[in-house]
Design an enzyme around this catalytic site. Structure first.
Site, PDB file in Angstrom:
ATOM      1  N   ASN A  13      39.384  50.526  44.673  1.00  0.00           N
ATOM      2  CA  ASN A  13      38.771  49.451  43.904  1.00  0.00           C
ATOM      3  C   ASN A  13      37.361  49.922  43.560  1.00  0.00           C
ATOM      4  OD1 ASN A  13      37.640  47.130  42.903  1.00  0.00           O
ATOM      5  ND2 ASN A  13      37.716  45.978  44.824  1.00  0.00           N
ATOM      6  N   TRP A  14      37.185  50.338  42.335  1.00  0.00           N
ATOM      7  CA  TRP A  14      35.900  50.946  41.948  1.00  0.00           C
ATOM      8  C   TRP A  14      34.817  49.907  41.658  1.00  0.00           C
ATOM      9  CZ3 TRP A  14      37.959  55.332  38.181  1.00  0.00           C
ATOM     10  CH2 TRP A  14      38.650  56.283  38.959  1.00  0.00           C
ATOM     11  N   LYS A  15      35.194  48.643  41.665  1.00  0.00           N
ATOM     12  CA  LYS A  15      34.239  47.546  41.436  1.00  0.00           C
ATOM     13  C   LYS A  15      33.394  47.824  40.176  1.00  0.00           C
ATOM     14  CE  LYS A  15      34.497  46.418  46.279  1.00  0.00           C
ATOM     15  NZ  LYS A  15      33.914  45.736  47.424  1.00  0.00           N
ATOM     16  N   HIS A 100      40.120  38.691  44.463  1.00  0.00           N
ATOM     17  CA  HIS A 100      39.202  39.423  45.347  1.00  0.00           C
ATOM     18  C   HIS A 100      38.102  38.471  45.820  1.00  0.00           C
ATOM     19  CE1 HIS A 100      36.167  42.204  46.743  1.00  0.00           C
ATOM     20  NE2 HIS A 100      37.127  43.103  46.871  1.00  0.00           N
ATOM     21  N   GLU A 102      35.039  38.780  46.109  1.00  0.00           N
ATOM     22  CA  GLU A 102      33.838  38.743  45.261  1.00  0.00           C
ATOM     23  C   GLU A 102      34.067  37.836  44.056  1.00  0.00           C
ATOM     24  OE1 GLU A 102      33.431  43.007  44.942  1.00  0.00           O
ATOM     25  OE2 GLU A 102      32.908  43.079  47.067  1.00  0.00           O
ATOM     26  N   GLU A 172      41.694  41.235  53.303  1.00  0.00           N
ATOM     27  CA  GLU A 172      40.328  41.739  53.297  1.00  0.00           C
ATOM     28  C   GLU A 172      39.397  40.712  53.940  1.00  0.00           C
ATOM     29  OE1 GLU A 172      39.763  44.908  50.033  1.00  0.00           O
ATOM     30  OE2 GLU A 172      39.432  42.966  49.111  1.00  0.00           O
ATOM     31  N   GLY A 178      32.268  46.182  52.633  1.00  0.00           N
ATOM     32  CA  GLY A 178      30.995  46.852  52.365  1.00  0.00           C
ATOM     33  C   GLY A 178      29.996  46.804  53.510  1.00  0.00           C
ATOM     34  N   SER A 218      35.778  48.065  54.424  1.00  0.00           N
ATOM     35  CA  SER A 218      35.175  49.197  55.145  1.00  0.00           C
ATOM     36  C   SER A 218      36.211  50.198  55.664  1.00  0.00           C
ATOM     37  CB  SER A 218      34.286  48.709  56.286  1.00  0.00           C
ATOM     38  OG  SER A 218      33.174  48.005  55.764  1.00  0.00           O
ATOM     39  N   GLY A 240      34.036  51.289  48.612  1.00  0.00           N
ATOM     40  CA  GLY A 240      33.022  52.342  48.622  1.00  0.00           C
ATOM     41  C   GLY A 240      33.580  53.736  48.853  1.00  0.00           C
TER      42      GLY A 240
HETATM   43  P1  PGA Z   1      34.865  48.317  50.849  1.00  0.00           P
HETATM   44  O1  PGA Z   1      35.486  47.298  49.788  1.00  0.00           O
HETATM   45  O2  PGA Z   1      35.918  49.348  51.160  1.00  0.00           O
HETATM   46  O3  PGA Z   1      33.663  48.903  50.174  1.00  0.00           O
HETATM   47  O4  PGA Z   1      34.505  47.520  52.064  1.00  0.00           O
HETATM   48  C1  PGA Z   1      36.834  46.953  49.826  1.00  0.00           C
HETATM   49  C2  PGA Z   1      37.145  45.929  48.767  1.00  0.00           C
HETATM   50  O5  PGA Z   1      36.296  45.052  48.511  1.00  0.00           O
HETATM   51  O6  PGA Z   1      38.221  45.960  48.125  1.00  0.00           O
END
Ligand code: PGA
Length: 257
Positions: A13-15, A100, A102, A172, A178, A218, A240
């Site tokens: 997931n490159w966000k 997600h 976010e 998640e 993160g 993470s 990340g």
């Molecule tokens: P992260 O994000 O690996 O940076 O914790 C995962 C995600 O939000 O899909």
């Protein structure tokens, strides 16, 4: 009963990172180092503006599946700034991350909106990657399973997977995204098992057995092997750590070990 084998899925997931040129570069770097016959499905979800170039780059290979990070549920309309499911399908997208945390926390997506998106994904033969997970206070107060169960049911309410449809869920925990922190492996397994039981109650045991439940939050090259070895963990949704090709490869290989 023997545990059914599910092909692992490792999805980056490159966000909101990597414009079109950088995204193409990362895809090229990944294609150069991936083993010829990986034992896991591999997917990446670039930003919308990079999806066209990435899909064109991947059109000639099945090595990496193109994904998206979000979409609207309507096919078209006066919805400034939104992207419709048929547009993603036309571009060559195969999977779409939906709900997600976010999107839920920062952009106000509700369970109801996420459910509509899942149903829209199936209408357009896109594989939904339905994200669920508790906030830290919810874990602290023992509400994890209640929250996750509600999100799973709401996500599948408007239309569970059709008989020829693939379903992917991603657990998640919001507090693990993160932050470098993760639940313990027994805690992860407990939630994944619970999610599978919820899917079985909604869509039947056969669908639940075929559903891939990814862990996200993470995940990194150091902790991936332990997490991916859990019986009800069928892959990872990696943020990340997916931006570094060598690290992402290590995670992919740890899924197949
Ligand atoms: P992260 O994000 O690996 O940076 O914790 C995962 C995600 O939000 O899909």
């Amino acid at each position: 009963m023997a545990t059914p084998r599910r092909r692992p899925l490792i999805m980056g997931n490159w966000k909101m990172n990597l414009g079109p040129a950088e995204a193409e570069k990362l895809v090229d770097e990944l294609l150069a180092i991936l083993p010829p016959e990986p034992q896991a499905d591999i997917a990446v979800a670039p930003t919308f503006i990079a999806i066209g170039p990435v899909c064109r780059r991947l059109a000639a290979t099945r090595a990496i599946l193109p994904g998206a990070q979000n979409m609207h549920w309507e096919d078209h309309g006066a919805l400034t700034g939104e992207i419709a499911p048929p547009m993603l399908a036309e571009a060559g997208v195969r999977l779409v991350i939906l709900g997600h945390s976010e999107r839920r926390a920062i952009f106000g997506e509700t369970d109801d909106m996420v459910g509509r998106k899942v149903a829209a994904a199936y209408r357009h033969k896109l594989i939904p990657v339905l994200c669920v997970g508790e906030q830290e206070t919810e874990r602290d107060t023992g509400a994890t399973l209640e929250v996750v169960g509600r999100q799973v049911r709401a996500g599948l309410e408007a239309g569970g997977p059709p008989s020829d449809g693939d379903l992917v869920l991603a657990y998640e925990p919001v507090w693990a995204i993160g932050t470098g922190r993760t639940p313990t492996t027994p805690e992860i397994q407990e939630v994944h098992r619970f999610i599978r039981d919820e899917v079985a109650a909604i869509a039947g045991q056969a669908t639940a057995d075929a559903t891939r439940i990814l862990y996200g939050g993470s995940m990194n090259p150091k902790n991936s092997a332990g997490i991916l070895a859990l019986p009800d963990v069928d892959g990872g949704l990696v943020g990340g750590a997916a931006l570094d090709p060598a690290g992402f490869l290590t995670i992919i290989l740890s899924a197949t070990a």
